[in-house]
Write a protein that holds these residues in place. Sequence first.
Motif, mmCIF file in Angstrom:
data_model
loop_
_atom_site.group_PDB
_atom_site.id
_atom_site.type_symbol
_atom_site.label_atom_id
_atom_site.label_comp_id
_atom_site.label_asym_id
_atom_site.label_seq_id
_atom_site.Cartn_x
_atom_site.Cartn_y
_atom_site.Cartn_z
ATOM 1 N N LYS A 127 1.032 -1.158 -0.007
ATOM 2 C CA LYS A 127 -0.117 0.041 0.061
ATOM 3 C C LYS A 127 0.805 1.181 -0.162
ATOM 4 N N ASN A 178 -5.340 0.171 -6.346
ATOM 5 C CA ASN A 178 -4.392 0.242 -5.171
ATOM 6 C C ASN A 178 -3.040 0.522 -5.889
ATOM 7 N N GLU A 206 -0.469 3.779 -5.585
ATOM 8 C CA GLU A 206 0.998 3.290 -4.889
ATOM 9 C C GLU A 206 2.172 3.762 -5.868
#
Length: 180
Positions: free
Chosen positions: A106, A137, A141
Motif C-alpha cells: 500500500k 491500489n 502506490e
Amino acid sequence: MNLAKAIAINKLRSGDTVIDATMGNGNDTVFLAGLVGKEGKVYSFDIQDIAIENTEEKLKSANIFSNVKLIHDGHENIDKYVNEKVKLVMFNLGYLPSASHEITTKAETTITAIKKSLEVLDRDGVILLVIYHGHDNDKMERCAVEKLASNLDQKEYNVIRLEFINQMNNPPLLIAIEKR
C-alpha cells in the motif's frame, strides 16, 4: 525484473548488508543471499505467513541459513530491525503471486518504508523498486512512489525510472534510487 537483478549484481559484494523489503515467495531473498555470501546479511520482510513458509523452504533448498533474517512484519517497520547501513534495498510492489490479490503493498506503508530505507542506505547504495500496477491500489502506490522519488534532492540522490514501452497489460516499471 531482470534489470533490477543486473543492478544488484553490479552493486553488491560479499559481506554487504541488504534488505528484501517484500519477501514474497523468497526468490529475491535467496538471490540476494547468494550475492552477499556468508559474510553478508539479508533482512527479509513480509506480513504473510505463506511468504515466510515459502522463503524458508527456498532457503533450505539452497542450503542458506546463517546470513538471512526472516521478519514477519511490514516493511514500514524496517527501523525496528535494521540498525546498520545497507548497500541495497529491493522492493517488489503489488501482491504475492499465487496468493490472495486482496493483500497488496500500500502507498502509505511503502512510502514510510522508502523513507526509512533512505535513512539506512549507505553511500553509493541503491533502492530498487519494481512496481506492478495492474489495479487501482497499485496505481495509487505507483503515483506516490514516483512523487517521492522525483522530489528527492539531486545533490544527494540519483533517481532513474525504467519502463517497458512496447508491452501491454501494465508491465512493471523499475525505479532505482542511488545515494550519492
